[in-house]
Design a protein around this motif. Sequence first.
Motif, PDB file in Angstrom:
ATOM      1  N   LEU A  78       0.852  -1.183   0.000  1.00  0.00           N
ATOM      2  CA  LEU A  78       0.000   0.000   0.000  1.00  0.00           C
ATOM      3  C   LEU A  78       0.889   1.235   0.000  1.00  0.00           C
ATOM      4  CD1 LEU A  78      -2.872  -0.887   2.511  1.00  0.00           C
ATOM      5  CD2 LEU A  78      -2.758  -1.282   0.048  1.00  0.00           C
ATOM      6  N   ILE A  79       0.543   2.193  -0.849  1.00  0.00           N
ATOM      7  CA  ILE A  79       1.324   3.415  -0.970  1.00  0.00           C
ATOM      8  C   ILE A  79       0.456   4.611  -0.614  1.00  0.00           C
ATOM      9  CG2 ILE A  79       2.897   2.476  -2.705  1.00  0.00           C
ATOM     10  CD1 ILE A  79       1.239   3.872  -4.846  1.00  0.00           C
ATOM     11  N   VAL A  80       1.105   5.738  -0.370  1.00  0.00           N
ATOM     12  CA  VAL A  80       0.399   6.955   0.047  1.00  0.00           C
ATOM     13  C   VAL A  80      -0.088   7.714  -1.173  1.00  0.00           C
ATOM     14  CG1 VAL A  80       0.620   9.162   1.247  1.00  0.00           C
ATOM     15  CG2 VAL A  80       1.755   7.125   2.149  1.00  0.00           C
ATOM     16  N   SER A  81      -1.322   8.178  -1.098  1.00  0.00           N
ATOM     17  CA  SER A  81      -1.891   9.016  -2.153  1.00  0.00           C
ATOM     18  C   SER A  81      -2.648  10.163  -1.491  1.00  0.00           C
ATOM     19  CB  SER A  81      -2.845   8.204  -3.046  1.00  0.00           C
ATOM     20  OG  SER A  81      -3.476   9.039  -4.006  1.00  0.00           O
ATOM     21  N   ASN A  82      -2.292  11.380  -1.853  1.00  0.00           N
ATOM     22  CA  ASN A  82      -2.952  12.552  -1.302  1.00  0.00           C
ATOM     23  C   ASN A  82      -3.954  13.097  -2.313  1.00  0.00           C
ATOM     24  OD1 ASN A  82      -1.387  12.366   0.997  1.00  0.00           O
ATOM     25  ND2 ASN A  82       0.141  13.829   0.279  1.00  0.00           N
ATOM     26  N   ALA A  83      -5.220  13.161  -1.919  1.00  0.00           N
ATOM     27  CA  ALA A  83      -6.282  13.654  -2.802  1.00  0.00           C
ATOM     28  C   ALA A  83      -6.773  15.000  -2.294  1.00  0.00           C
ATOM     29  CB  ALA A  83      -7.430  12.652  -2.837  1.00  0.00           C
ATOM     30  N   LYS A  84      -6.952  15.946  -3.212  1.00  0.00           N
ATOM     31  CA  LYS A  84      -7.419  17.283  -2.862  1.00  0.00           C
ATOM     32  C   LYS A  84      -8.789  17.519  -3.476  1.00  0.00           C
ATOM     33  CE  LYS A  84      -4.436  20.612  -3.060  1.00  0.00           C
ATOM     34  NZ  LYS A  84      -3.545  21.689  -3.590  1.00  0.00           N
ATOM     35  N   ASN A  85      -9.736  17.986  -2.682  1.00  0.00           N
ATOM     36  CA  ASN A  85     -11.069  18.273  -3.210  1.00  0.00           C
ATOM     37  C   ASN A  85     -11.117  19.687  -3.775  1.00  0.00           C
ATOM     38  OD1 ASN A  85     -11.290  19.996  -1.036  1.00  0.00           O
ATOM     39  ND2 ASN A  85     -12.788  18.763   0.086  1.00  0.00           N
ATOM     40  N   ARG A  86     -12.253  20.082  -4.258  1.00  0.00           N
ATOM     41  CA  ARG A  86     -12.362  21.380  -4.941  1.00  0.00           C
ATOM     42  C   ARG A  86     -12.229  22.553  -3.969  1.00  0.00           C
ATOM     43  NH1 ARG A  86     -17.767  23.286  -4.845  1.00  0.00           N
ATOM     44  NH2 ARG A  86     -19.219  21.866  -3.804  1.00  0.00           N
ATOM     45  N   HIS A  87     -12.347  22.279  -2.685  1.00  0.00           N
ATOM     46  CA  HIS A  87     -12.174  23.335  -1.698  1.00  0.00           C
ATOM     47  C   HIS A  87     -10.731  23.450  -1.224  1.00  0.00           C
ATOM     48  CE1 HIS A  87     -16.516  23.682  -1.515  1.00  0.00           C
ATOM     49  NE2 HIS A  87     -16.610  22.383  -1.233  1.00  0.00           N
ATOM     50  N   GLY A  88      -9.868  22.604  -1.751  1.00  0.00           N
ATOM     51  CA  GLY A  88      -8.458  22.644  -1.370  1.00  0.00           C
ATOM     52  C   GLY A  88      -8.101  21.785  -0.184  1.00  0.00           C
ATOM     53  N   ASN A  89      -9.054  21.036   0.355  1.00  0.00           N
ATOM     54  CA  ASN A  89      -8.771  20.147   1.477  1.00  0.00           C
ATOM     55  C   ASN A  89      -8.054  18.896   0.986  1.00  0.00           C
ATOM     56  OD1 ASN A  89     -10.140  21.881   3.288  1.00  0.00           O
ATOM     57  ND2 ASN A  89     -12.101  20.985   2.690  1.00  0.00           N
ATOM     58  N   VAL A  90      -6.995  18.494   1.678  1.00  0.00           N
ATOM     59  CA  VAL A  90      -6.191  17.330   1.285  1.00  0.00           C
ATOM     60  C   VAL A  90      -6.551  16.139   2.175  1.00  0.00           C
ATOM     61  CG1 VAL A  90      -3.873  16.383   1.032  1.00  0.00           C
ATOM     62  CG2 VAL A  90      -4.310  18.773   0.456  1.00  0.00           C
ATOM     63  N   TYR A  91      -6.826  15.006   1.557  1.00  0.00           N
ATOM     64  CA  TYR A  91      -7.145  13.780   2.279  1.00  0.00           C
ATOM     65  C   TYR A  91      -6.073  12.746   1.940  1.00  0.00           C
ATOM     66  CZ  TYR A  91     -11.676  16.013   2.936  1.00  0.00           C
ATOM     67  OH  TYR A  91     -12.671  16.892   3.280  1.00  0.00           O
ATOM     68  N   CYS A  92      -5.490  12.147   2.972  1.00  0.00           N
ATOM     69  CA  CYS A  92      -4.384  11.202   2.798  1.00  0.00           C
ATOM     70  C   CYS A  92      -4.916   9.771   2.858  1.00  0.00           C
ATOM     71  CB  CYS A  92      -3.318  11.416   3.864  1.00  0.00           C
ATOM     72  SG  CYS A  92      -2.647  13.096   3.886  1.00  0.00           S
ATOM     73  N   TYR A  93      -4.621   9.007   1.818  1.00  0.00           N
ATOM     74  CA  TYR A  93      -5.105   7.633   1.705  1.00  0.00           C
ATOM     75  C   TYR A  93      -3.935   6.678   1.529  1.00  0.00           C
ATOM     76  CZ  TYR A  93      -9.778   9.562   0.730  1.00  0.00           C
ATOM     77  OH  TYR A  93     -10.976  10.228   0.801  1.00  0.00           O
ATOM     78  N   PHE A  94      -4.188   5.414   1.871  1.00  0.00           N
ATOM     79  CA  PHE A  94      -3.361   4.316   1.400  1.00  0.00           C
ATOM     80  C   PHE A  94      -4.092   3.664   0.241  1.00  0.00           C
ATOM     81  CE2 PHE A  94      -1.146   4.049   5.638  1.00  0.00           C
ATOM     82  CZ  PHE A  94       0.127   4.240   5.128  1.00  0.00           C
ATOM     83  N   VAL A  95      -3.376   3.440  -0.859  1.00  0.00           N
ATOM     84  CA  VAL A  95      -3.964   2.787  -2.028  1.00  0.00           C
ATOM     85  C   VAL A  95      -3.087   1.617  -2.430  1.00  0.00           C
ATOM     86  CG1 VAL A  95      -5.056   4.909  -2.860  1.00  0.00           C
ATOM     87  CG2 VAL A  95      -2.760   4.311  -3.659  1.00  0.00           C
ATOM     88  N   CYS A  96      -3.679   0.643  -3.084  1.00  0.00           N
ATOM     89  CA  CYS A  96      -2.950  -0.543  -3.539  1.00  0.00           C
ATOM     90  C   CYS A  96      -2.019  -0.167  -4.682  1.00  0.00           C
ATOM     91  CB  CYS A  96      -3.934  -1.624  -3.969  1.00  0.00           C
ATOM     92  SG  CYS A  96      -3.143  -3.064  -4.720  1.00  0.00           S
ATOM     93  N   SER A  97      -0.719  -0.464  -4.530  1.00  0.00           N
ATOM     94  CA  SER A  97       0.238  -0.131  -5.591  1.00  0.00           C
ATOM     95  C   SER A  97      -0.005  -0.969  -6.842  1.00  0.00           C
ATOM     96  CB  SER A  97       1.673  -0.332  -5.095  1.00  0.00           C
ATOM     97  OG  SER A  97       1.889  -1.673  -4.695  1.00  0.00           O
ATOM     98  N   GLY A  98      -0.514  -2.200  -6.647  1.00  0.00           N
ATOM     99  CA  GLY A  98      -0.812  -3.036  -7.810  1.00  0.00           C
ATOM    100  C   GLY A  98      -1.926  -2.449  -8.655  1.00  0.00           C
ATOM    101  N   ARG A  99      -2.968  -1.967  -8.001  1.00  0.00           N
ATOM    102  CA  ARG A  99      -4.068  -1.335  -8.739  1.00  0.00           C
ATOM    103  C   ARG A  99      -3.640   0.011  -9.305  1.00  0.00           C
ATOM    104  NH1 ARG A  99     -10.150   0.176  -6.411  1.00  0.00           N
ATOM    105  NH2 ARG A  99     -10.850   1.210  -8.326  1.00  0.00           N
ATOM    106  N   HIS A 100      -2.869   0.767  -8.520  1.00  0.00           N
ATOM    107  CA  HIS A 100      -2.447   2.097  -8.951  1.00  0.00           C
ATOM    108  C   HIS A 100      -1.607   2.039 -10.227  1.00  0.00           C
ATOM    109  CE1 HIS A 100      -1.312   6.316  -8.503  1.00  0.00           C
ATOM    110  NE2 HIS A 100      -0.041   5.958  -8.676  1.00  0.00           N
TER     111      HIS A 100
END
Length: 333
Positions: A78-100
């Motif tokens: 699992l790797i780190v992925s930071n997602a930002k919404n339209r308001h500029g808020n950043v959400y930190c996730y773990f995502v599967c590197s195989g799927r990514h």
Amino acid sequence: MILESSRFPSTRCWILRVQEPGSGPTRYKGTHPALVPPEVWYQVQSVLTAHKTAAEATQVHDHYLKGTIHCGQCGSRLIVSNAKNRHGNVYCYFVCSGRHSKRTNCTRGAILIEDVEKLIEDYYTRVQISPAQRDALSGMLHHEFDRLMAAETDELDRLTTHRDRLEHEQDRLMQAHYADAIPLPVLKREQDRILGELDRLNRRINAHHGDYADARAHLDDALGLLANCADIYQRCDDANRRLCNQAFFTKVYIDEDDELRVENNRPFEMLLDPEVNANALNWTQNGDKARTPANDSVGKGSSLVRGVDVKGLESLSDPFALHRTNRDDLPIT
């Protein structure tokens, strides 16, 4: 750009690109010598390629759980992925590197990093052993060490007898040399032979005592860490949390239902085995400290310490320092 032309390093070639609407570049072969030597041109290409690669590379995010946690569906890290919404808020996730990376057909969804951190914290709370469990495991395993050391007494006696015989032979050689019974070259050759054998024997004798002493000490450290793991982990900073996780786990899998599947490192794989814990409690309740029928039936009596061998414990010496540290001195996250 001339420096990006594949034909530029030609010895006598000058290339011009003319950009016209609706047409590609046009090359004109010339008679002028090359503007720069070929080796300089190739060096420039390496620099340009490196800059391009760095600009296109995916940003790397570090986290103390990276390398430990894996996808429960496909087994990829699992790797780190930071997602930002339209308001500029950043959400930190773990995502599967195989799927990514599309290396697998995994469908594992992203999971918030804070949720994974909570799962690991809850795990340490669940597996932390009670003082009674610690004492039972310690008593049974140290008893097993005693039994194994006693079983090797004959071998140790043989090594010690051989060492004494060589030391006596060494003394007799010196006496013979002082009496002019043997020449100096013979004395030197025989002394070298005896010293080599003595060194080998002493290393084996020291290892016999040292290995068991080290294993006992590391076992005590492991049990101490296991009896306080939840509290220690809560108070550790990120660097020490990484050390704790490396000591406890080989891999942690996060399943689709956000449940943990854990592969423990030695000796924790054995110390957390429910069957071993039940046998330890039975052993404690047995008045003469003999091996219980339950323990004999599963064949663990003679193999308990395989899970706490010295090699498996030596690699954990740094994380054990966390347990020996005063809790008030631990870095607070």
